[in-house]
Motif scaffolding. Structure first.
Motif, PDB file in Angstrom:
ATOM      1  N   SER A 181       0.766  -1.420   0.036  1.00 26.76           N
ATOM      2  CA  SER A 181       0.148  -0.105  -0.002  1.00 26.76           C
ATOM      3  C   SER A 181       0.813   1.419   0.087  1.00 26.76           C
ATOM      4  O   SER A 181       0.476   2.295  -0.429  1.00 26.76           O
ATOM      5  CB  SER A 181      -1.139  -0.135   1.125  1.00 26.76           C
ATOM      6  OG  SER A 181      -0.165  -0.094   2.431  1.00 26.76           O
ATOM      7  N   LYS A 239       1.236   2.608  -3.450  1.00 25.25           N
ATOM      8  CA  LYS A 239       0.066   3.265  -3.812  1.00 25.25           C
ATOM      9  C   LYS A 239       0.015   4.679  -3.202  1.00 25.25           C
ATOM     10  O   LYS A 239      -0.401   5.647  -4.219  1.00 25.25           O
ATOM     11  CB  LYS A 239      -1.101   2.457  -3.466  1.00 25.25           C
ATOM     12  CG  LYS A 239      -1.011   1.048  -4.321  1.00 25.25           C
ATOM     13  CD  LYS A 239      -2.344   0.155  -3.675  1.00 25.25           C
ATOM     14  CE  LYS A 239      -2.431  -1.018  -4.394  1.00 25.25           C
ATOM     15  NZ  LYS A 239      -3.752  -1.881  -3.842  1.00 25.25           N
ATOM     16  N   ILE A 240       0.539   4.876  -2.200  1.00 25.04           N
ATOM     17  CA  ILE A 240       0.328   6.333  -1.641  1.00 25.04           C
ATOM     18  C   ILE A 240       1.194   7.309  -2.271  1.00 25.04           C
ATOM     19  O   ILE A 240       1.094   8.301  -2.493  1.00 25.04           O
ATOM     20  CB  ILE A 240       0.369   6.221   0.145  1.00 25.04           C
ATOM     21  CG1 ILE A 240      -0.517   5.549   0.647  1.00 25.04           C
ATOM     22  CG2 ILE A 240       0.800   7.610   0.481  1.00 25.04           C
ATOM     23  CD1 ILE A 240      -1.937   6.129   0.548  1.00 25.04           C
ATOM     24  N   THR A 285       0.097   8.108  -5.370  1.00 23.67           N
ATOM     25  CA  THR A 285      -1.112   9.020  -5.392  1.00 23.67           C
ATOM     26  C   THR A 285      -0.577  10.363  -4.912  1.00 23.67           C
ATOM     27  O   THR A 285      -1.078  11.294  -5.784  1.00 23.67           O
ATOM     28  CB  THR A 285      -2.132   8.754  -4.179  1.00 23.67           C
ATOM     29  OG1 THR A 285      -2.647   7.527  -4.456  1.00 23.67           O
ATOM     30  CG2 THR A 285      -3.016   9.813  -4.023  1.00 23.67           C
ATOM     31  N   VAL A 286       0.365  10.740  -4.083  1.00 18.47           N
ATOM     32  CA  VAL A 286       1.015  12.055  -3.756  1.00 18.47           C
ATOM     33  C   VAL A 286       1.764  12.285  -5.159  1.00 18.47           C
ATOM     34  O   VAL A 286       1.768  13.584  -5.248  1.00 18.47           O
ATOM     35  CB  VAL A 286       2.226  11.726  -2.694  1.00 18.47           C
ATOM     36  CG1 VAL A 286       2.723  12.861  -2.400  1.00 18.47           C
ATOM     37  CG2 VAL A 286       1.388  11.273  -1.549  1.00 18.47           C
ATOM     38  N   PHE A 299      -1.797  13.277   4.194  1.00 17.26           N
ATOM     39  CA  PHE A 299      -2.363  12.318   3.460  1.00 17.26           C
ATOM     40  C   PHE A 299      -2.729  11.212   4.393  1.00 17.26           C
ATOM     41  O   PHE A 299      -1.837  10.704   5.019  1.00 17.26           O
ATOM     42  CB  PHE A 299      -1.493  11.852   2.521  1.00 17.26           C
ATOM     43  CG  PHE A 299      -1.515  12.618   0.872  1.00 17.26           C
ATOM     44  CD1 PHE A 299      -2.337  11.986  -0.140  1.00 17.26           C
ATOM     45  CD2 PHE A 299      -0.889  13.867   0.714  1.00 17.26           C
ATOM     46  CE1 PHE A 299      -2.417  12.672  -1.181  1.00 17.26           C
ATOM     47  CE2 PHE A 299      -0.928  14.226  -0.361  1.00 17.26           C
ATOM     48  CZ  PHE A 299      -1.742  14.192  -1.307  1.00 17.26           C
ATOM     49  N   ASP A 328      -5.508   5.926   3.241  1.00 14.60           N
ATOM     50  CA  ASP A 328      -6.129   5.816   1.968  1.00 14.60           C
ATOM     51  C   ASP A 328      -5.703   6.644   0.828  1.00 14.60           C
ATOM     52  O   ASP A 328      -6.437   6.452  -0.200  1.00 14.60           O
ATOM     53  CB  ASP A 328      -7.509   5.635   2.263  1.00 14.60           C
ATOM     54  CG  ASP A 328      -7.875   4.431   3.300  1.00 14.60           C
ATOM     55  OD1 ASP A 328      -7.282   3.493   3.008  1.00 14.60           O
ATOM     56  OD2 ASP A 328      -8.792   4.761   3.840  1.00 14.60           O
ATOM     57  N   GLY A 329      -4.855   7.611   1.078  1.00 14.42           N
ATOM     58  CA  GLY A 329      -4.660   8.445   0.053  1.00 14.42           C
ATOM     59  C   GLY A 329      -5.197   9.752  -0.016  1.00 14.42           C
ATOM     60  O   GLY A 329      -5.210  10.524  -1.119  1.00 14.42           O
TER      61      GLY A 329
END
Length: 297
Positions: A54, A57-58, A61-62, A162, A165-166
């Motif tokens: 995960s 994924k963060i 997203t960032v 953040f 979950d982003g």
């Protein structure tokens, strides 16, 4: 016997894969440690296998929301390399920061934390929201603490958290079960601006009053944005940069003034803090400012 062997094979393969991943993680940490040692930077502990799952994924997203964002350690290495030709060292440089006073900005891995550790101390120019509330007098006092013929380095900008979950503008703090806002002051200012309430400047709430006055022109535009939190912190940065450039000077001697501005990004634990550089320049008395942003491109 055949059945036992067939069951054991997947287990051996699984152990082999884990061994390979552990080795890769070890090599990554070793590489970072060696680079930090070579450049005189104390290495921060890297979360084990943080590049998996995960957390990856963060980061995606960032970086999608803030192109060019990178870890605080990476920004620090790049910055130190870029200013080396100008003679900045630990011994001859005064370090200051105009970053929001939120305690999560002192978490391990943040650019501000790393630089404070590197230089051994810092001068606080900012307050809630990250603006340099010390003004011209505060900067003058700070810059006149510089060693003879030494230099000044300042980082500045707002911050944004953040969630795991982003979700931008939210952060899960240690010991709390519910998310809270980050930056709370900037988000509160936007809420106050768009509430329709009449909120004049308050001498007992000077910093929040400053944020309201500077963000007020953007209230409607930000509210209609599809990325409210991201656009809000970018507007805050714009005003903070404007304020910083209006209070600095190079009247303290022959040394250089280095400014590094951007967005400090509070990543969900255990990821290290990120930073998105937006301004990187060096200037000196009787010399035109030099743009150093290409160092990050």
């Amino acid at each position: 016997m055949v059945a036992t062997t067939s069951r054991a094979a997947p287990r051996r393969q699984s152990r082999l894969r884990l061994g390979v991943l552990a080795a890769l993680a070890g090599l990554t940490v070793l590489s970072l440690t060696r680079r930090a040692h070579d450049e005189g930077v104390a290495p921060e502990p890297e979360p084990e296998l943080a590049f998996l799952g995960s957390q990856g994924k963060i980061v995606s997203t960032v970086c999608e929301a803030f192109p060019g964002a990178r870890s605080g350690a990476d920004v620090m290495r790049t910055m130190l390399k870029a200013v080396k030709p100008y003679g900045l060292t630990r011994a001859n440089t005064m370090y200051g920061q105009s970053i929001c006073s939120d305690e999560i900005n002192s978490d391990p891995g943040h650019l501000s934390t790393l630089l404070t550790k590197y230089y051994g101390r810092e001068f606080h120019l900012g307050g809630i929201g990250g603006a340099p509330y010390v003004g011209k007098t505060g900067f003058m006092a700070f810059s006149h603490h510089v060693p003879d013929d030494g230099h000044v380095l300042v980082i500045f900008g707002p911050h944004i958290g953040f969630s795991p979950d982003g979700e931008p503008g939210k952060f899960l703090r240690t010991g709390q079960a519910a998310l809270s806002t980050s930056c709370g002051a900037v988000i509160a200012a936007h809420g106050q601006i768009t509430s329709g309430a009449n909120m004049p400047a308050d001498p007992q709430d000077v910093m929040q009053s400053w944020l309201r006055s500077k963000l007020a022109p953007y209230g409607e535009e930000v509210s209609k944005s599809g990325k409210v939190m991201v656009d809000l912190v970018m507007k805050a940065y714009k005003e903070i940069e404007k304020e910083m450039l209006s209070i600095v000077n190079t009247d303290y001697g022959r040394g250089y003034l280095v400014l590094l501005g951007g967005i400090q990004i509070n990543m969900p634990y255990p990821s290290p803090g990120f930073f998105m550089p937006l301004h990187f320049s060096v200037r000196a008395e009787s010399k035109a400012p030099i743009d150093l942003m290409p160092a990050f491109r």
